[in-house]
Write an enzyme that holds these catalytic residues in place. Structure first.
Site, short mmCIF file in Angstrom:
data_model
loop_
_atom_site.label_atom_id
_atom_site.label_comp_id
_atom_site.label_asym_id
_atom_site.label_seq_id
_atom_site.Cartn_x
_atom_site.Cartn_y
_atom_site.Cartn_z
N CYS A 389 0.83 -1.20 0.00
CA CYS A 389 0.00 0.00 0.00
C CYS A 389 0.87 1.26 0.00
CB CYS A 389 -0.98 -0.05 1.16
SG CYS A 389 -2.46 0.93 0.86
N HIS A 515 -3.56 -5.11 0.53
CA HIS A 515 -2.94 -5.61 1.78
C HIS A 515 -2.99 -7.14 1.84
CE1 HIS A 515 -2.42 -1.82 4.04
NE2 HIS A 515 -3.42 -1.41 3.27
N GLU A 517 -1.38 -9.11 3.62
CA GLU A 517 -1.14 -9.66 4.96
C GLU A 517 -2.43 -10.13 5.63
OE1 GLU A 517 -0.94 -6.49 4.10
OE2 GLU A 517 -1.30 -5.09 5.75
N1 GLN Z 1 -1.83 6.81 2.98
C1 GLN Z 1 -1.94 6.05 1.77
C2 GLN Z 1 -3.31 6.20 1.13
O1 GLN Z 1 -4.26 6.61 1.76
C3 GLN Z 1 -1.63 4.59 2.01
C4 GLN Z 1 -2.63 3.89 2.86
C5 GLN Z 1 -2.15 2.57 3.37
O2 GLN Z 1 -0.96 2.27 3.30
N2 GLN Z 1 -3.03 1.76 3.92
O3 GLN Z 1 -3.47 5.89 -0.03
#
Ligand code: GLN
Length: 544
Positions: A389, A515, A517
């Site tokens: 992300c 994600h 994970e």
């Molecule tokens: N801050 C970034 C976004 O909002 C990444 C978010 C995250 O890593 N979950 O896109």
């Protein structure tokens, strides 16, 4: 008739109530039953989505996009039933629903009170998962907090009423307590006696006790606890400290016949016993050879729970690759303060060099430039890199700054005025003011490009993973990024959003916008975590 097991905790917090509830779930699944897990959280937030990872650990995201407590992550790692919005109940949601009904006049002029209106709302929510899923055999309901807390009283009261209404053979109470060791090595049962008294004051007689203790309780201690608590001696179990892995807890309980006692109390016939997956997991744990050091470069490093699912998935990746994974927690702001990354990431680092770098998800500006330095280091030193992300967005920022030479390349999350917003908001997100539940959340499909690392990892064209973010790879830079060599390895099915980037001519450099994970398990590692650890292991061995 669905069966209910209410899991509560006493004496103090952090006894591993989530692991105990999940392990019981794993055992009952091993008996062929369909288990559903529910978490009741006494906090007033609507969900965990707006809570700082420092305060409350990671936010666990479900397929249906609920931002829940990290205990749902435990459930997902130990059990296999569906998890979603309905499996996470908070005081905030309960009061919100009751107050909305009151405003709609649905209480017909009655005075709205904790009992019965709040407790009715809690009971209805506890019953929802089984009501909506006819396959359910057993629902395990974990009540957060410690008995005696003001906040958990309505949940305990709802549990008391349900146990009474459903009947003792359909609903039981499992209570987790602490048996501390005092100087001289003596184990003390008094806090457990008091904790059960506190449960009895709430009108609940525990049927099963799980005692957290340094070592296995002996027969006489169990008898003493039973005598003082009205619990059968054979229903007093020990959750002793394990120096191996928490994933051994299901087998530790199995060896004490916890599942048999619980099934007997609930009058349920076991369909079969199959704990093969847990046995083979412990075998794989025992034969791991060598250690890879993975640097996790993030901003919430002091609290292990802040990246809980990431650490667990790294461990799962190690199990799949036959190596131990040592997570090395690196606060990215430390990298910001120095140009000598060598002493933090390279062979000069305490404990030796890092074999792989992972930049996990995150929000806000602090430490971002340190993460970009870590990505640049991994790229130029050919160290395996895994960006999740925010970690993928960091790869794109590094590429913009250090390969394309756009010094101010950035995400508009961190610099609104940059001339090179390589990561930016989607049009529909620009005017969002309300921070709860307004991101791109939950499961969606990703289509991988043939011949890429991500396609090799999953072994399939379309994969489904979960998202939690607001910002995206800016499509206006797609052309220049691709021409300069950055690989776009996966897209949303309509091709409109970039889901994965990979470095060219690098042992393993990959970032995903989702994600992975959250779906990793000890009995089945996430394919990306498995391949990342394999790459780190191979680089480590090649360097020897
Ligand atoms: N801050 C970034 C976004 O909002 C990444 C978010 C995250 O890593 N979950 O896109």
């Amino acid at each position: 008739m669905n069966k209910y097991i209410f899991v509560t905790g006493g004496v103090c917090s952090s006894l591993g109530k989530g692991v105990a509830a999940s392990s019981l779930g794993a055992l009952l699944e091993g008996r062929g039953l369909n288990v559903r897990m529910v978490k009741c959280d006494p906090y007033i937030n609507m969900d965990a989505g707006t809570m700082s990872p420092y305060q409350h650990g990671e936010v666990y995201v479900t397929d249906d996009g609920a931002e829940t407590d990290l205990d749902l992550g435990n459930y997902a790692r130990f059990t296999s039933g569906p998890l979603g919005r309905a499996n996470s109940i908070t005081t905030g949601q309960v009061y919100d629903a009751v107050i909305r009904k009151e405003r709609e006049g649905r209480y017909l002029g009655r005075c709205v009170q904790v009992i019965p209106h709040i407790t009715d709302e809690i009971k209805s929510r506890i019953l929802t998962p089984a009501r909506e899923d006819a396959d359910t055999d057993v629902v395990i309901v974990e009540i957060g907090g410690t008995v005696g807390d003001i906040e958990s009283i309505p949940f305990l009261e709802a549990a008391r009423q349900l146990i009474h209404e459903l009947g003792k053979t359909n609903a039981i109470s499992v209570h987790l307590t602490l048996i501390p060791e005092v100087a001289g090595g003596e184990l003390k049962t008094k806090p457990t006696q008091h904790s059960v008294k506190a449960m009895q004051e709430q009108g609940i007689q525990p049927d099963v006790l799980i005692c957290r203790a340094p070592t296995m309780l002996d027969e006489s201690t169990r008898r003493k606890i039973a005598l003082f608590t009205n619990v059968d001696p054979d229903a007093v179990f020990t959750s002793y400290n394990v120096d191996t892995t928490i994933y051994e807890v299901p087998l530790i309980f199995f060896n004490q016949e916890l599942d048999q006692v619980v099934l007997k109390k609930l009058g349920v016939e076991s369909r079969h016993t199959d704990l093969t997956a847990w046995h083979s997991m412990t075998e794989r744990f025992a034969v791991r050879k060598g250690k890879v050091r993975i640097g996790i470069v993030g901003k919430y490093m002091e609290l292990h729970d802040a990246y809980k699912s990431v650490y667990e998935a790294l461990f799962h990746g190690g199990l799949a690759c036959g190596v131990e994974v040592e997570p090395v927690k690196i606060d990215s702001s430390r990298l910001e303060e120095t140009d000598n990354q060598e002493n933090i990431l390279g062979p000069g680092a305490p404990g030796g060099g890092i074999n792989g770098i992972l930049v996990p998800g995150g929000f806000g500006q602090r430490g971002i430039n340190g993460m970009v330095k870590a990505a640049a280091w991994a790229r130029t030193n050919r160290i395996p890199y895994f960006g999740i992300c925010l970690g993928m967005q960091i790869m794109v920022i590094d590429w913009g700054r250090n390969v394309l030479g756009w010094e101010d390349a950035d995400s508009t999350e961190f610099n609104q005025d940059t001339k090179h917003p390589v990561i930016s908001l989607l049009e529909e997100q620009v005017d969002v003011k309300n921070y709860g539940g307004t991101m791109r959340l939950g499961k969606s499909d990703t289509v991988t490009e043939p011949g890429t690392l991500i396609a090799a990892a999953y072994g399939q064209r379309t994969v489904s993973e979960r998202h939690r973010h607001r910002y995206e790879f800016s499509n206006k830079y797609r052309g220049e990024m691709i021409e300069s060599g950055l690989k776009i390895a996966a897209y949303t099915p309509d091709g409109s959003l970039v889901e994965c980037v990979e470095w060219p001519e690098h042992p393993w450099g990959l970032g995903v916008q989702f994600h992975p994970e959250f779906k990793s398990k000890p009995t089945g590692a996430s394919p990306l975590f498995r391949d990342f650890i394999a790459a780190a292991r191979d680089c480590m061995r090649a360097a020897l």
